[in-house]
Design a protein around this motif. Sequence first.
Motif, short mmCIF file in Angstrom:
data_model
loop_
_atom_site.label_atom_id
_atom_site.label_comp_id
_atom_site.label_asym_id
_atom_site.label_seq_id
_atom_site.Cartn_x
_atom_site.Cartn_y
_atom_site.Cartn_z
N VAL A 1 0.86 82.92 27.01
CA VAL A 1 0.57 82.48 25.71
C VAL A 1 1.62 81.00 25.39
CG1 VAL A 1 0.40 83.06 23.34
CG2 VAL A 1 0.60 84.85 24.91
N GLY A 2 0.74 80.10 25.99
CA GLY A 2 1.19 78.63 25.95
C GLY A 2 1.82 78.32 24.33
N ASP A 3 1.05 78.81 23.43
CA ASP A 3 1.35 78.40 22.06
C ASP A 3 2.88 79.02 21.34
OD1 ASP A 3 -1.28 76.98 22.15
OD2 ASP A 3 -2.21 78.81 21.15
N PHE A 4 3.01 80.13 21.97
CA PHE A 4 4.16 80.70 21.59
C PHE A 4 5.57 80.08 22.41
CE2 PHE A 4 2.22 85.34 20.85
CZ PHE A 4 1.90 84.86 19.70
N VAL B 1 -0.45 88.00 13.07
CA VAL B 1 0.92 87.34 12.97
C VAL B 1 1.80 87.92 14.08
CG1 VAL B 1 2.75 86.98 11.32
CG2 VAL B 1 0.44 86.67 10.62
N VAL B 2 2.59 87.16 14.68
CA VAL B 2 3.45 87.78 15.61
C VAL B 2 4.88 87.26 15.42
CG1 VAL B 2 4.17 87.88 18.02
CG2 VAL B 2 1.75 88.13 17.50
N TYR B 3 5.86 88.08 15.31
CA TYR B 3 7.21 87.59 15.28
C TYR B 3 7.80 87.80 16.64
CZ TYR B 3 7.45 88.53 10.15
OH TYR B 3 7.26 88.26 8.87
N PHE B 4 8.73 86.74 17.16
CA PHE B 4 9.33 86.99 18.22
C PHE B 4 10.54 86.24 18.17
CE2 PHE B 4 7.04 83.15 18.35
CZ PHE B 4 7.58 82.33 18.84
N THR B 5 11.33 86.48 19.29
CA THR B 5 12.86 86.14 19.27
C THR B 5 12.89 84.66 19.92
OG1 THR B 5 13.71 88.19 19.01
CG2 THR B 5 15.24 86.45 19.86
N SER B 6 13.59 83.67 19.79
CA SER B 6 13.64 82.49 20.67
C SER B 6 14.95 81.85 20.33
CB SER B 6 12.70 81.55 20.15
OG SER B 6 12.48 80.33 20.88
N SER B 7 15.46 81.00 21.44
CA SER B 7 16.63 80.26 21.43
C SER B 7 16.33 78.99 21.49
CB SER B 7 17.48 80.61 22.91
OG SER B 7 16.87 80.50 23.88
N ARG B 8 14.85 78.49 21.13
CA ARG B 8 14.42 77.11 20.98
C ARG B 8 15.38 76.30 20.10
NH1 ARG B 8 8.51 77.36 19.73
NH2 ARG B 8 8.90 79.39 21.18
N ASP B 9 15.27 75.03 20.00
CA ASP B 9 15.90 73.96 19.35
C ASP B 9 16.23 74.20 18.02
OD1 ASP B 9 16.72 72.76 22.03
OD2 ASP B 9 15.06 71.27 21.52
N GLY C 1 -4.90 80.97 14.35
CA GLY C 1 -5.91 80.44 13.33
C GLY C 1 -7.34 80.87 13.61
N ARG C 2 -8.38 80.48 12.71
CA ARG C 2 -9.76 80.90 13.07
C ARG C 2 -10.45 80.61 14.38
NH1 ARG C 2 -12.60 79.36 7.33
NH2 ARG C 2 -11.26 80.77 6.02
N ASN C 3 -9.88 79.68 15.20
CA ASN C 3 -10.26 79.33 16.46
C ASN C 3 -9.52 80.05 17.48
OD1 ASN C 3 -7.79 78.35 16.41
ND2 ASN C 3 -8.28 76.24 16.74
N GLY C 4 -8.44 80.88 17.11
CA GLY C 4 -8.19 81.69 18.01
C GLY C 4 -6.85 81.06 18.60
N ARG C 5 -6.67 80.04 18.28
CA ARG C 5 -5.20 79.32 18.85
C ARG C 5 -4.19 79.59 17.81
NH1 ARG C 5 -5.32 74.75 21.97
NH2 ARG C 5 -3.24 75.26 21.92
N TRP C 6 -2.93 79.68 18.42
CA TRP C 6 -1.56 80.12 17.57
C TRP C 6 -1.18 78.73 17.04
CZ3 TRP C 6 -0.43 84.90 16.44
CH2 TRP C 6 -0.95 86.09 17.12
N GLU C 7 -0.80 78.74 16.01
CA GLU C 7 -0.16 77.83 15.23
C GLU C 7 1.33 77.66 15.71
OE1 GLU C 7 0.07 78.65 10.88
OE2 GLU C 7 -2.43 78.53 10.76
#
Length: 738
Positions: free
Chosen positions: A235-238, A256-264, A288-294
């Motif tokens: 899932v490249g968007d995540f 809506v998906v919650y997840f854990t991240s150490s990103r900047d 989003g409506r187009n199926g892509r994740w924000e």
Amino acid sequence: MSAKLDENPEFPSVRDEKSFFTEERYFLLPCDNLKCIPLSRSKNSEIRHFLGYNSYLCSQYAFAMYLLKIRHVRLGMRHVRLGRCLCLAVAVAALLCGASCTVKWRLKRANKSYEQQAYSRAADRYRKLLAKSGLTRDQQVDVLFRLAESYRLSGNSQAEGYYARAISRGNPNPDALLGLAKSLQGSEKYAAAVTAYESYLQLAPQDSLTRQMLALCVALRDSAVVGTRYIVDKVGDFNSAKDDFAPAFAEDDYSVVYFTSSRDEALGKKKNIVTGSKSTDIFFSRQGRNGRWEKPLPLEGEINTKSDEGACALTSSLRAMYFTQCLTRGPKIGCSICTVARNDENVWAEFDKVNLFDSTFNVAHPAFSEDGSELYFASDMEGGYGGFDIWVANRMGDGNEWSEPVNLGAAINTAGNEMYPYARDEATLYFASNGHKGFGGLDIFKATRQERSGWRVENMGLPINSSADDFSIIFEKEREAGYFASRRKGGKGGDDIYRFVLPEAKYMFIGSVRYYDDAAPVADASAKIISSDGETLIQKTERDGLFSLQLHPEADYLVVVTKPGYFNQKAKFSTKGLDAITTLRDEFRMRSTAKAITLENILYDLASWELRKESEASLDQLVEVLNDNPGISIEISSHSDSRGDSTFNLNLSQKRAQSVVDYLVSKGIDASRLKAKGYGETTPRIVDKALAAQHKFLKEGVALSDDFIRQYVSNTEEEEIVDQLNRRTEFKVIATTP
């Protein structure tokens, strides 16, 4: 060049480290009165530690020394010859003791980090220790092993090389070989891993789990492991260049998906002492409506801090959430589970700690049962089976009070780590483990609750699992789809989030109906298909003798092929457990009811009519034919060769035919459908196409009579073959009812 000494040196206070190492130059004085060794500011950390920053007397090491204050010394001066020195102890010995004791102190500090499972910090400290002298050979070997373990347990690929160095230097611990094998397997070096596993098992032959790991590694080496039907995609968007893991659904429609991240964007800047990664926060993304994740954003509210937050689970109402918080610095290092609720503005408010038991143990990775009455989590609390185990607590009333936790037992928990539980329904629990038989690192396992025998645990297989860490799986309720995290090759960063789905199974069955004698296709035969899920279909064969149908997944099937004038034929098959889109095939050979059929291997002792045990297999097949064709009645006929008295042969064959009938009746066949007839030597066998192909001296259509034997049989061996063919038991249809 000389330096002037004060007549009465004043020993300064060393409370101010900066002024001590900048305003003045200090020298340790060796007793040979020849040279003084300079202390250069704070660069000599060993001396600084030896002095303790606040005292000139180091009674711990049974040495004492004075530091003589010398002013006005040029910065480039390394040694100063003095006219006189004041020395109360051997300063050189003090220096040597300082270095030796510093190594001991560094080793103790590294071992403490290792025992606290702060593997990233431990690895850093062990690596620095190896770069310095002062370790004994045994200490070096032990440090190499612990450094390798620290790297492996923190997910660092450098573990393999340090295991090899420890082993090459004579490390006596069999776990070094086991760790090397696991590291090689994690790097997909299966051939080398097999060798390492075999070497380890020579030292620990009773380790049954490792023996299973060896078998799996052999299969992986030989490319003999078959994957499941799951389709896995990133899932490249995540995902980011850092760690992204532990997804959780935050809306009923999975948007809506919650997840854990150490990103900047995560708040904490300091590295986690266990993993070596930057601190983590909880982020969310909306589809989003187009199926892509924000673009993922930090969770709103007061949940995220400079500590580690993550691995969350929402209640069924989506109004409350439990999550993991880990403190990696300060007096209260460790992980705990916290709870938080949405306020009137639908924002997460202040959170509270969930008190499950003594706070000195780590508690993490919460998960709820389907009805919310049970809280599953991972912990290293006492009473477990190894590292982290899966525990469960029951909700007390309607609040956030929970019963005393219970360990899920040895079927799930091992001497390794079991983490990231996920309860899909009342009978199914998923978790990650490195203690069960797996493909490398953490694998995802499915545990199914049994009525009487606890849990049945099975590996999710490829491609859900890989040679790297795979963990934190979640499912959509109504179908076999969801998300999980993996550190496998090809990711965007460290841990990445992947989506999986099990496509709808499509199974086909193709039946081929042919005549028994010449394999010609049978047209217009009827195929009745009965499935275990209640569906019944009838199809007709085409001119090519074929029929086909689409099958249901996880179903058993019975196919019965019929045609007037022929014996019914049947086949059984199943789609249960099939993991791929599959086409099943079977062939049905139709035998005419107008011809007698020889029963092979119906055997008797000489001059006896008692059936031998070897005859039962052939007769059981006849029982099946009679059950498949309930409308037929048959004659059982027994024949003999022409040797001996004809009357004796006739009576013996009658008794032998009757013994077959008696056997069929004992198997439940109605006696009214059976007739016994002994023919003796009166009906020689007719050579068919199959017999002619098998015996070159026989011709198709010839009767094996005494005249044939006299004219065409040239030796004793051929005569014995003819007699054996004449000694036979046959059956033929004598009546048919609808």
